[in-house]
Structure formats: C-alpha cells, structure tokens
Design a protein around this motif. Structure first.
Motif, short mmCIF file in Angstrom:
data_model
loop_
_atom_site.label_atom_id
_atom_site.label_comp_id
_atom_site.label_asym_id
_atom_site.label_seq_id
_atom_site.Cartn_x
_atom_site.Cartn_y
_atom_site.Cartn_z
N SER A 84 82.98 -86.18 -77.43
CA SER A 84 81.58 -86.06 -77.81
C SER A 84 80.63 -85.60 -76.70
O SER A 84 81.20 -85.98 -75.57
N ASP A 86 77.45 -85.58 -76.61
CA ASP A 86 76.13 -86.17 -76.61
C ASP A 86 76.06 -87.26 -75.50
O ASP A 86 76.97 -88.19 -75.43
N ASP A 89 73.45 -92.17 -77.87
CA ASP A 89 73.13 -92.20 -79.39
C ASP A 89 72.10 -91.15 -79.69
O ASP A 89 71.19 -90.71 -78.96
N VAL A 90 72.30 -90.11 -80.69
CA VAL A 90 71.48 -89.21 -81.17
C VAL A 90 70.36 -89.76 -82.14
O VAL A 90 70.59 -90.21 -83.02
N LEU A 101 75.41 -83.87 -84.28
CA LEU A 101 76.07 -84.47 -83.53
C LEU A 101 77.08 -83.54 -82.95
O LEU A 101 77.49 -82.54 -83.60
N THR A 102 77.00 -83.46 -81.51
CA THR A 102 77.83 -82.34 -80.76
C THR A 102 79.07 -82.89 -80.13
O THR A 102 79.11 -83.78 -79.72
N TYR A 103 80.01 -82.06 -80.53
CA TYR A 103 81.64 -82.27 -80.09
C TYR A 103 82.35 -81.03 -79.28
O TYR A 103 81.81 -79.76 -79.50
N ASN A 187 78.34 -94.33 -87.30
CA ASN A 187 79.23 -93.93 -86.29
C ASN A 187 80.00 -92.59 -87.02
O ASN A 187 80.51 -92.91 -88.31
N GLY A 228 80.89 -90.34 -82.39
CA GLY A 228 79.59 -90.10 -81.84
C GLY A 228 78.60 -90.99 -82.87
O GLY A 228 78.83 -91.22 -83.84
N LEU A 230 74.72 -91.70 -84.40
CA LEU A 230 73.30 -91.73 -84.62
C LEU A 230 72.56 -92.91 -84.69
O LEU A 230 72.92 -93.98 -85.15
#
Length: 339
Positions: A84, A86, A89-90, A101-103, A187, A228, A230
């Motif tokens: 991840s 990020d 938490d986004v 969400l960025t990976y 999640n 990741g 949110l």
C-alpha cells in the motif's frame, strides 16, 4: 627407458604414463556475459557456460586441452510484492464515488512477467464492505489518480507486464454507501498474481520460463497482496433560523409595515467537510423582500446572479457556501417587510 605420453585431442582427454606429470591444474571460467544484478539474481534465459582446461608437458613441450562446455540455462523465478502506498487511512465521505486507494506492484523475479490484478472489498477487521468500482493503472507515473488520463484495467487484456525489479502504481477505486457514518473504516485489498502461474514455493512450470527454461515459483507464491483502509469522515449540517421583528413604532409587533430580519446559521459537524453547500430560503407569503439586504458573514451580497455567493430571483434568496469543513458555521441574514 623413454617415457611416452599419449593423448587424443578429439576427445579432449589425456592418457599419461605413471610418474610423468606431477600436477594437473584445472581452470574454470564463467561465460563472458556482463549484466546488472537484479532482485532475484541472474536474468532468466541466461546461459551459464563453464569450460575446464588442463596443461601438461610432453617431450616436445607443453600441451593445453579443454573440456566440453557445461551449459546451464537459468530458469525464471516468479516473485512479486504488493504494498500500500497510502500513509494511513484514506479519508472519504458517505456517498462518495471513486475514492482512490493506491498500491505498488513490483516484479521481484528475474524475468519479465505479467500480473493479474484482483480486488477484494469483503475483508474482515473493518466496519463495512464498500462497493468496488474499478482498478486504474497509473499511466503517467505521477502516483496520483488522474481521471481520464490513467488507464482503466481490464483483467486479461492489459495485465501489467513488468521487467525484473520494475514496479507499477495502481489505484483501486471504491464507492461508499450513503448510509455509512462518521469514523467507519473499510478494508480493501488487492492481489497481483503471475499469469504464468502461482503455487507453493518451488512449484515448477516446465518450459514456461523466459528463453524456454522452466518457471519456478519463489517465496511469495508468485502472488502478492496488500491491504488499504478507507475512513468515512461524514460531515452533516444543521440549519437554525431565527426572526427579529421591528415595527414602525419602534416596537417588535408583527404589524403591516414591520421589518423582519431573518438569520440562518449553518453549522457543519462530524468530520471532513461538506462539498458545495447551498442554502435556499423562499420569501414568506405576506412579506416583501428588502432589496440589497442579503448578507453572508455580515458582508452584503448583490441580489443579481453574479460573481458573489448570493442572489435573489424574485421569490427566494440563495447563498452558495462552497466547501465547509466540519466544526465551522456560516451565517446568512436578509430582511423582508410585512405587507
């Protein structure tokens, strides 16, 4: 008695009478291939070649011979990691669409490999399951989701093909149900699996490696996964409206000719912010709007629909408050006269 040595070069071997040669030196040399070091070592498809040499004395001088070449084709190791990108938490809001969400997917193997991407929104350890929208590949390599610029991923069509040690940033876009409340977390995981195959470390796919060698599953199982989170920062607004009357005689009686000053207070609570908050209020029947009386935070606004935040269209006032963070208030006032 004369000692005689016999050799046959076509077999690259020697036959010596005992006692003539005391030492035979063997020299090993690797193939003359220069290449950089990768995470999983030598590139798949590389030939590792080894030749031994020997020399010995005969009556006419020294003879050098070579062994046959021992050639080993380096197999492809299938290894990948997903992380991840990020920092935590986004933050998002209830009802939001395409929360990103960025990976990062990295090929840790020693050969080029493509990877099938699979999201999962039904993981444990969270408060709700969001709605998967799509996966997007970072086309311009800026690590920021750019709608209309980045490439929408279609499984089996544009699976990312990565060279050894190469990585790619991907975005998993998520929609948030409007029923979620402040502070709830979701999640979201994504898996990258080698298209050649996955399995227990050591699993072999014969002949499917780079250059015709085998493909061998590494310690990652040839599939990597990362999670990741949110977090819903749900903001809400409460409107409070009050009215103050001043009659023509200096009192507070609601008689014809009396002026009513309305005050509307918008209070944003929760977390995050409200986007494009607009307050509308119709002019009450039996009253007439006082031109030029509309104000925001005690600053007068024009009645026309122009550059400022407010307007009066003949039947109602409207004030655009924009994006208002939680914990802040906005106050609107205007006046009418009782007919």
């Amino acid at each position: 008695m004369k000692r005689t040595a016999f050799y046959h070069s076509s077999h690259r071997s020697a036959f010596l009478r005992p006692g003539r040669l005391s030492v035979i030196t063997l020299l090993a040399s690797a193939a003359s291939i220069t290449q950089p070091a990768f995470a999983a070592g030598t590139l798949a498809g590389t030939n590792i070649e080894n030749i031994a040499t020997a020399s010995f004395d005969v009556g006419a001088g020294t003879v050098d011979i070579q062994s046959n070449a021992a050639v080993i084709l380096v197999d492809e190791l299938l290894d990948v990691t997903v992380t991840s990108s990020d920092p935590g938490d986004v933050a998002t809001t209830n009802g939001a669409t395409n929360a990103a969400l960025t990976y990062r997917v990295t090929n840790n193997g020693n050969g080029p490999e493509s990877y099938r991407l699979t999201p999962n929104v039904a993981n444990g350890g969270d408060d709700f399951d969001p709605v998967f929208a799509q996966i997007v590949i970072d086309a311009n390599n800026n690590n920021v989701y750019d709608p209309g610029v980045d490439t929408v991923y279609v499984a089996g069509t544009n699976d990312p093909l990565l060279a050894p040690d190469q990585g790619v940033t991907i975005f998993v876009l998520i929609n948030i149900p409007a029923t979620q409340t402040n502070g709830q977390r979701a999640n979201v995981s994504v898996t990258a699996a080698a298209t050649t195959g996955t399995g227990a470390p050591g699993t072999t796919f014969a002949g499917q490696g780079q250059g015709g060698g085998d493909a061998v599953v590494g310690t990652s199982g040839a599939d990597g996964e990362a999670n990741g989170f949110l977090r819903v920062d749900a903001a809400s607004v409460a409107l409070a409206k009050s009215a103050a009357v001043v009659d023509p005689f200096g009192g507070s009686n609601a008689v014809p000719g009396a002026t009513i000053t309305y005050t509307i207070t918008a209070t944003v609570s929760g977390a995050g912010s409200l986007t494009n908050l607009v307050v509308n209020d119709p002019i009450p029947a039996g009253t007439t709007y006082v031109a030029g009386s509309l104000a925001l935070q005690s600053t007068l606004l024009t009645d026309a629909a122009d550059a400022d935040a407010g307007n009066f269209n003949g039947s109602r006032i409207s004030v655009a408050l924009g994006n208002v963070p939680a914990g802040q208030t906005r106050t609107i006032t205007f006046r009418t006269v009782i007919q």
